[in-house]
Design a protein around this motif. Sequence first.
Motif, PDB file in Angstrom:
ATOM      1  N   LEU A 102      47.778  33.459  46.100  1.00 47.79           N
ATOM      2  CA  LEU A 102      48.938  32.799  45.495  1.00 47.79           C
ATOM      3  C   LEU A 102      50.150  33.724  45.472  1.00 47.79           C
ATOM      4  O   LEU A 102      51.270  33.300  45.776  1.00 47.79           O
ATOM      5  CB  LEU A 102      48.597  32.342  44.073  1.00 47.79           C
ATOM      6  N   LEU A 103      49.941  34.983  45.116  1.00 55.39           N
ATOM      7  CA  LEU A 103      51.068  35.916  45.021  1.00 55.39           C
ATOM      8  C   LEU A 103      51.686  36.191  46.387  1.00 55.39           C
ATOM      9  O   LEU A 103      52.903  36.377  46.498  1.00 55.39           O
ATOM     10  CB  LEU A 103      50.617  37.214  44.361  1.00 55.39           C
ATOM     11  N   ARG A 104      50.864  36.221  47.427  1.00 58.21           N
ATOM     12  CA  ARG A 104      51.393  36.458  48.778  1.00 58.21           C
ATOM     13  C   ARG A 104      52.240  35.280  49.261  1.00 58.21           C
ATOM     14  O   ARG A 104      53.221  35.466  49.999  1.00 58.21           O
ATOM     15  CB  ARG A 104      50.255  36.708  49.759  1.00 58.21           C
ATOM     16  N   ALA A 105      51.872  34.064  48.853  1.00 57.30           N
ATOM     17  CA  ALA A 105      52.554  32.870  49.364  1.00 57.30           C
ATOM     18  C   ALA A 105      53.673  32.361  48.459  1.00 57.30           C
ATOM     19  O   ALA A 105      54.525  31.605  48.921  1.00 57.30           O
ATOM     20  CB  ALA A 105      51.526  31.753  49.573  1.00 57.30           C
ATOM     21  N   CYS A 106      53.668  32.785  47.196  1.00 60.24           N
ATOM     22  CA  CYS A 106      54.600  32.216  46.208  1.00 60.24           C
ATOM     23  C   CYS A 106      55.451  33.346  45.616  1.00 60.24           C
ATOM     24  O   CYS A 106      55.020  34.010  44.649  1.00 60.24           O
ATOM     25  CB  CYS A 106      53.836  31.484  45.119  1.00 60.24           C
ATOM     26  N   PRO A 107      56.632  33.592  46.154  1.00 57.61           N
ATOM     27  CA  PRO A 107      57.408  34.784  45.789  1.00 57.61           C
ATOM     28  C   PRO A 107      57.893  34.827  44.346  1.00 57.61           C
ATOM     29  O   PRO A 107      58.162  35.906  43.824  1.00 57.61           O
ATOM     30  CB  PRO A 107      58.588  34.747  46.767  1.00 57.61           C
ATOM     31  N   ASP A 108      58.026  33.680  43.690  1.00 62.29           N
ATOM     32  CA  ASP A 108      58.536  33.658  42.315  1.00 62.29           C
ATOM     33  C   ASP A 108      57.437  33.410  41.286  1.00 62.29           C
ATOM     34  O   ASP A 108      57.721  33.052  40.140  1.00 62.29           O
ATOM     35  CB  ASP A 108      59.624  32.592  42.177  1.00 62.29           C
ATOM     36  N   LEU A 109      56.199  33.627  41.684  1.00 61.01           N
ATOM     37  CA  LEU A 109      55.065  33.490  40.773  1.00 61.01           C
ATOM     38  C   LEU A 109      54.724  34.848  40.168  1.00 61.01           C
ATOM     39  O   LEU A 109      54.735  35.864  40.863  1.00 61.01           O
ATOM     40  CB  LEU A 109      53.853  32.946  41.537  1.00 61.01           C
ATOM     41  N   ARG A 110      54.433  34.846  38.865  1.00 57.64           N
ATOM     42  CA  ARG A 110      53.893  36.034  38.200  1.00 57.64           C
ATOM     43  C   ARG A 110      52.592  35.650  37.518  1.00 57.64           C
ATOM     44  O   ARG A 110      52.467  34.546  36.979  1.00 57.64           O
ATOM     45  CB  ARG A 110      54.882  36.623  37.198  1.00 57.64           C
ATOM     46  N   VAL A 111      51.641  36.571  37.553  1.00 59.25           N
ATOM     47  CA  VAL A 111      50.318  36.319  36.983  1.00 59.25           C
ATOM     48  C   VAL A 111      50.035  37.345  35.893  1.00 59.25           C
ATOM     49  O   VAL A 111      50.157  38.558  36.117  1.00 59.25           O
ATOM     50  CB  VAL A 111      49.222  36.385  38.073  1.00 59.25           C
ATOM     51  N   LEU A 112      49.657  36.839  34.721  1.00 58.90           N
ATOM     52  CA  LEU A 112      49.198  37.678  33.609  1.00 58.90           C
ATOM     53  C   LEU A 112      47.728  37.335  33.391  1.00 58.90           C
ATOM     54  O   LEU A 112      47.389  36.204  33.044  1.00 58.90           O
ATOM     55  CB  LEU A 112      50.014  37.381  32.350  1.00 58.90           C
ATOM     56  N   ALA A 113      46.839  38.297  33.656  1.00 54.90           N
ATOM     57  CA  ALA A 113      45.403  38.054  33.564  1.00 54.90           C
ATOM     58  C   ALA A 113      44.803  38.829  32.400  1.00 54.90           C
ATOM     59  O   ALA A 113      45.341  39.856  31.970  1.00 54.90           O
ATOM     60  CB  ALA A 113      44.716  38.460  34.867  1.00 54.90           C
ATOM     61  N   THR A 114      43.688  38.322  31.861  1.00 56.80           N
ATOM     62  CA  THR A 114      42.916  39.075  30.869  1.00 56.80           C
ATOM     63  C   THR A 114      41.500  39.234  31.411  1.00 56.80           C
ATOM     64  O   THR A 114      40.937  38.306  32.002  1.00 56.80           O
ATOM     65  CB  THR A 114      42.870  38.376  29.497  1.00 56.80           C
ATOM     66  N   SER A 115      40.945  40.429  31.239  1.00 51.18           N
ATOM     67  CA  SER A 115      39.628  40.710  31.788  1.00 51.18           C
ATOM     68  C   SER A 115      39.088  41.994  31.159  1.00 51.18           C
ATOM     69  O   SER A 115      39.845  42.820  30.636  1.00 51.18           O
ATOM     70  CB  SER A 115      39.724  40.876  33.312  1.00 51.18           C
ATOM     71  N   ARG A 116      37.778  42.163  31.206  1.00 53.71           N
ATOM     72  CA  ARG A 116      37.201  43.421  30.728  1.00 53.71           C
ATOM     73  C   ARG A 116      37.392  44.542  31.736  1.00 53.71           C
ATOM     74  O   ARG A 116      37.223  45.708  31.408  1.00 53.71           O
ATOM     75  CB  ARG A 116      35.713  43.225  30.418  1.00 53.71           C
ATOM     76  N   GLU A 117      37.753  44.174  32.977  1.00 52.70           N
ATOM     77  CA  GLU A 117      38.058  45.165  34.000  1.00 52.70           C
ATOM     78  C   GLU A 117      39.162  44.629  34.890  1.00 52.70           C
ATOM     79  O   GLU A 117      39.415  43.423  34.942  1.00 52.70           O
ATOM     80  CB  GLU A 117      36.817  45.488  34.837  1.00 52.70           C
ATOM     81  N   ALA A 118      39.862  45.528  35.578  1.00 55.71           N
ATOM     82  CA  ALA A 118      40.958  45.130  36.455  1.00 55.71           C
ATOM     83  C   ALA A 118      40.450  44.291  37.621  1.00 55.71           C
ATOM     84  O   ALA A 118      39.282  44.375  38.011  1.00 55.71           O
ATOM     85  CB  ALA A 118      41.683  46.369  36.975  1.00 55.71           C
ATOM     86  N   LEU A 119      41.325  43.476  38.195  1.00 55.08           N
ATOM     87  CA  LEU A 119      40.941  42.612  39.308  1.00 55.08           C
ATOM     88  C   LEU A 119      40.820  43.377  40.617  1.00 55.08           C
ATOM     89  O   LEU A 119      40.104  42.954  41.520  1.00 55.08           O
ATOM     90  CB  LEU A 119      41.958  41.481  39.478  1.00 55.08           C
ATOM     91  N   GLY A 120      41.531  44.480  40.747  1.00 51.81           N
ATOM     92  CA  GLY A 120      41.450  45.265  41.976  1.00 51.81           C
ATOM     93  C   GLY A 120      42.298  44.728  43.108  1.00 51.81           C
ATOM     94  O   GLY A 120      41.987  44.947  44.278  1.00 51.81           O
ATOM     95  N   VAL A 121      43.375  44.033  42.768  1.00 51.80           N
ATOM     96  CA  VAL A 121      44.270  43.470  43.782  1.00 51.80           C
ATOM     97  C   VAL A 121      45.409  44.451  44.038  1.00 51.80           C
ATOM     98  O   VAL A 121      45.914  45.100  43.116  1.00 51.80           O
ATOM     99  CB  VAL A 121      44.838  42.115  43.309  1.00 51.80           C
ATOM    100  N   ALA A 122      45.834  44.566  45.287  1.00 52.96           N
ATOM    101  CA  ALA A 122      46.945  45.455  45.640  1.00 52.96           C
ATOM    102  C   ALA A 122      48.187  45.077  44.846  1.00 52.96           C
ATOM    103  O   ALA A 122      48.544  43.908  44.746  1.00 52.96           O
ATOM    104  CB  ALA A 122      47.230  45.368  47.139  1.00 52.96           C
TER     105      ALA A 122
END
Length: 199
Positions: A165-185
């Motif tokens: 989604l982030l690669r295709a949608c330039p004005d999108l921001r994602v706020l995630a919650t998790s016990r560990e990081a997602l590991g995305v560039a």
Amino acid sequence: PPSPDPSEGRGSRSRKLRSVEEPAVEAQPSAPPSNRQPPPHNLPLELTSFVGREREIAEVKVLLAGTRLLTLTGPGGAGKTRLALAVASELAEDFEDGAWWVGLASLSDPDLISQALTRALSVGERPGVSPTDALVDSLREKRLLLVLDNCEHLIEGCAALADALLRACPDLRVLATSREALGVAGEANWPVPALTVPD
């Protein structure tokens, strides 16, 4: 010689008086009333106030302004969900197309993540189009904040979808919650200080 018409003098004087009394500048049109509606959202209503976390909220807002994917990490009960919702609520009006929360705690199949997003964002299904592609088509031109909540048991699926989604949608921001990081560039990770209030 014919006597002057008294009405002419009165008319001339009244015209002169009017020209003096009328303002020399043109009246400026008044600004139309603002009809701007607040952006849409589906953020859950908090039943209790989130006091004592103003510093954390401010820090997360600053981080999110400089990255397109921010993950709030920490153990269960650290308050990740409440912090994410508080931040999203304060930032919702900065996003023309709103802030949208997607709770993933009840999912066990990573293939259902994109379907959960299409439901939350009211993206219709189309024959022959995958949910991920439908999301990309819908969000490509939108300025939107997406909250992915409780990603820890679906790390790989959440990471793959967020990346697509982030690669295709330039004005999108994602706020995630998790016990560990997602590991995305490009991901930023913010460890949440422990809270006594459960997620």
